[in-house]
Scaffold this motif. Structure first.
Motif, short mmCIF file in Angstrom:
data_model
loop_
_atom_site.label_atom_id
_atom_site.label_comp_id
_atom_site.label_asym_id
_atom_site.label_seq_id
_atom_site.Cartn_x
_atom_site.Cartn_y
_atom_site.Cartn_z
N GLU A 352 35.19 -15.46 30.83
CA GLU A 352 36.38 -16.16 31.28
C GLU A 352 37.56 -15.82 30.36
N SER A 353 38.70 -15.56 30.95
CA SER A 353 39.87 -15.20 30.15
C SER A 353 40.32 -16.40 29.32
N GLY A 354 40.68 -16.13 28.08
CA GLY A 354 41.15 -17.17 27.19
C GLY A 354 40.06 -17.87 26.41
N ASP A 355 38.80 -17.57 26.68
CA ASP A 355 37.68 -18.24 26.02
C ASP A 355 37.16 -17.34 24.90
N ALA A 356 37.70 -17.53 23.70
CA ALA A 356 37.31 -16.68 22.57
C ALA A 356 35.85 -16.89 22.20
N ALA A 357 35.36 -18.13 22.32
CA ALA A 357 33.97 -18.41 21.97
C ALA A 357 33.02 -17.66 22.90
N ALA A 358 33.34 -17.63 24.21
CA ALA A 358 32.49 -16.90 25.16
C ALA A 358 32.53 -15.41 24.89
N LEU A 359 33.70 -14.89 24.54
CA LEU A 359 33.80 -13.46 24.22
C LEU A 359 33.02 -13.14 22.95
N ALA A 360 33.13 -14.01 21.96
CA ALA A 360 32.38 -13.78 20.72
C ALA A 360 30.88 -13.77 20.98
N GLU A 361 30.39 -14.70 21.81
CA GLU A 361 28.96 -14.74 22.09
C GLU A 361 28.52 -13.51 22.87
N ARG A 362 29.37 -13.03 23.79
CA ARG A 362 29.01 -11.83 24.55
C ARG A 362 28.96 -10.61 23.63
N MET A 363 29.87 -10.51 22.68
CA MET A 363 29.84 -9.39 21.73
C MET A 363 28.58 -9.45 20.88
N ARG A 364 28.22 -10.67 20.44
CA ARG A 364 26.97 -10.81 19.69
C ARG A 364 25.78 -10.36 20.53
N ALA A 365 25.75 -10.82 21.79
CA ALA A 365 24.63 -10.48 22.66
C ALA A 365 24.52 -8.98 22.87
N ALA A 366 25.66 -8.32 23.04
CA ALA A 366 25.63 -6.86 23.23
C ALA A 366 25.06 -6.17 21.99
N CYS A 367 25.40 -6.68 20.82
CA CYS A 367 24.89 -6.06 19.60
C CYS A 367 23.42 -6.37 19.37
N ARG A 368 22.93 -7.49 19.94
CA ARG A 368 21.51 -7.83 19.78
C ARG A 368 20.62 -7.10 20.77
N LEU A 369 21.18 -6.63 21.89
CA LEU A 369 20.36 -5.95 22.89
C LEU A 369 19.71 -4.70 22.30
N PRO A 370 18.48 -4.40 22.72
CA PRO A 370 17.86 -3.16 22.26
C PRO A 370 18.68 -1.94 22.67
N ALA A 371 18.66 -0.93 21.84
CA ALA A 371 19.43 0.28 22.12
C ALA A 371 19.05 0.89 23.46
N ALA A 372 17.77 0.79 23.84
CA ALA A 372 17.34 1.37 25.12
C ALA A 372 18.01 0.66 26.29
N GLU A 373 18.22 -0.65 26.18
CA GLU A 373 18.87 -1.39 27.26
C GLU A 373 20.35 -1.02 27.36
N ILE A 374 21.02 -0.90 26.22
CA ILE A 374 22.42 -0.45 26.24
C ILE A 374 22.52 0.94 26.84
N ALA A 375 21.58 1.82 26.51
CA ALA A 375 21.59 3.18 27.06
C ALA A 375 21.41 3.15 28.56
N ARG A 376 20.53 2.28 29.07
CA ARG A 376 20.33 2.18 30.53
C ARG A 376 21.61 1.69 31.20
N MET A 377 22.28 0.70 30.60
CA MET A 377 23.54 0.21 31.17
C MET A 377 24.60 1.31 31.16
N GLY A 378 24.67 2.06 30.06
CA GLY A 378 25.64 3.15 29.99
C GLY A 378 25.39 4.22 31.03
N ALA A 379 24.12 4.55 31.26
CA ALA A 379 23.80 5.55 32.29
C ALA A 379 24.18 5.04 33.67
N ALA A 380 23.96 3.73 33.93
CA ALA A 380 24.34 3.15 35.21
C ALA A 380 25.85 3.15 35.39
#
Length: 407
Positions: A352-380
């Motif tokens: 949601e726009s303007g929600d810094a806490a939600a953006l911060a949590e999403r950035m944390r979640a992206a960094c916690r995801l396994p590299a293989a999952e990020i790679a699959r998302m990037g390929a998609a």
């Protein structure tokens, strides 16, 4: 469809941003498939281009004394020289259809009168909200705004929403009232084209459902030209203009709330000095200035995800497609047409726009995801861009639209 003669019109011939890229890319796609194409723009010093001798002068309203700008105001609203030059261009080239892009202020919608009088159908690609909003953004002073809805264009003057200037806001208000009174857009355009359903919905909200014929045309995008070696990096990357509507303050707030997440900001713009001062207090954030070409590719290669935290209604941000071409998932805000790109597949997340806490949590979640999952998302993401924005897909849409317009 037999080969058609297409006259493309846009304010600027020389590439200055995404709008000019769209203009030239449509020409390239059509010419590559055997259609005859001519380009029409406002005159530019030293420009060597076919038909440049017919390009009209454009009024410069932003500079000079108040008296000088007042004298130039009529040409900014309705450029009769551009209308007459476009009539000569139509007579010379004899197009089957006119495809216009951003033509306000410089060419002005006066050229559309010339097309109608010559009996040539017009389709208009709307890359921003100028047909609805005097400042073209539906945004000013840090907030989304629809106060001009219902023809209340005086709100632009009240809000000084055009470059923060009373003079420019007054001129843009007058421009909007005259264009609306003369109905220059609706009476001259056969089909209004949008890259996002959001902008189409806003057009109907301002003008009323069914008032105009609407269709959809996304911008051509050369994935191969922006491809980088697939890699799962470590940081969250922002790249683009450093200006308030892009949501950099939101990103900085999120970075402060997630100090374990590295963030890199690549870009330049009017807010750079202020944000450099903010960055000095954030150990996990680097603001590195502008980068292009191979330098930008290196930053993309090292990214885990790209953040697009805009707080205005972005229509069709190229940065999302550049991220996808680089096999990098995107974290974007729920603004404008961005959800239509990011939520179209398993290649990103919306906050949601303007929600810094939600953006911060999403950035944390992206960094916690396994590299293989990020790679699959990037390929998609890359596969989605290749499928949806390839030349053949754009060409099919162009032919369908031109056929509907009466070619």
């Amino acid at each position: 469809m037999t080969k058609v003669r297409v006259l493309l019109a846009h304010n600027n011939y020389t590439v200055q941003g995404g709008a000019e890229v769209f203009f030239h890319e449509v020409a390239r796609v059509l010419e590559a498939r055997g259609h005859e194409v001519a380009l029409f723009s406002a005159a530019e010093d030293g420009l060597e281009a076919p038909h440049a001798d017919l390009f009209p002068e454009a009024a410069d309203y932003r500079h000079g004394s108040i008296a000088a700008r007042a004298v130039r105001l009529p040409a900014m609203i309705y450029n009769t020289r551009a209308r007459d030059a476009f009539a000569r261009m139509i007579e010379t080239f004899r197009p089957d259809i006119v495809h216009a892009f951003a033509i306000y202020v410089r060419l002005t919608p006066a050229i559309l009168d010339a097309a109608r009088e010559a009996g040539v159908p017009v389709v208009l690609s709307c890359n921003d909200y100028k047909h609805l909003c005097p400042n073209y953004k539906l945004f000013h002073h840090g907030r989304v705004c629809t106060e001009c809805r219902g023809g209340r264009f005086h709100r632009a003057l009240v809000n000084r929403c055009c470059h923060g200037s009373l003079a420019v806001s007054a001129a843009s208000m007058i421009e909007a009232y005259i264009h609306d009174r003369l109905d220059l857009w609706r009476r001259n355009v056969s089909i209004f084209l949008f890259a996002s359903r959001f902008m189409a919905a806003q057009t109907e909200a301002f003008w009323g459902p069914g008032r105009v014929d609407i269709d959809f045309l996304r911008n051509p995008f050369d994935v191969d030209a922006h491809r980088v070696a697939p890699n799962v990096g470590e940081y969250i990357l922002y790249f683009g203009r450093v200006i308030d509507e892009k949501g950099l303050d939101l990103l900085f707030d999120a970075a402060a709330q997630a100090p374990e997440v590295p963030v890199v900001v690549v870009g330049d713009g009017p807010d750079r000095a202020r944000l450099e001062a903010r960055a000095a207090g954030l150990a996990n954030l680097r603001l590195v200035g502008p980068a292009w070409g191979a330098d930008l590719a290196r930053w993309l290669e090292g990214a885990r995800a790209v953040a697009v935290p805009s707080i205005w209604h972005e229509n069709f941000p190229y940065v999302i497609l550049q991220a996808f071409a680089a096999s990098t998932p995107v974290i974007a805000t729920r603004r404008g047409g961005m959800p239509e790109l990011v939520e179209a597949g398993p290649h990103g997340w919306i906050c949601e726009s303007g929600d810094a806490a939600a953006l911060a949590e999403r950035m944390r979640a992206a960094c916690r995801l396994p590299a293989a999952e990020i790679a699959r998302m990037g390929a998609a993401a890359c596969a989605y861009a290749e499928r949806e924005f390839a030349d053949d897909a754009i060409y099919r849409r162009l032919l369908e639209i031109y056929r509907r317009a009466g070619v």
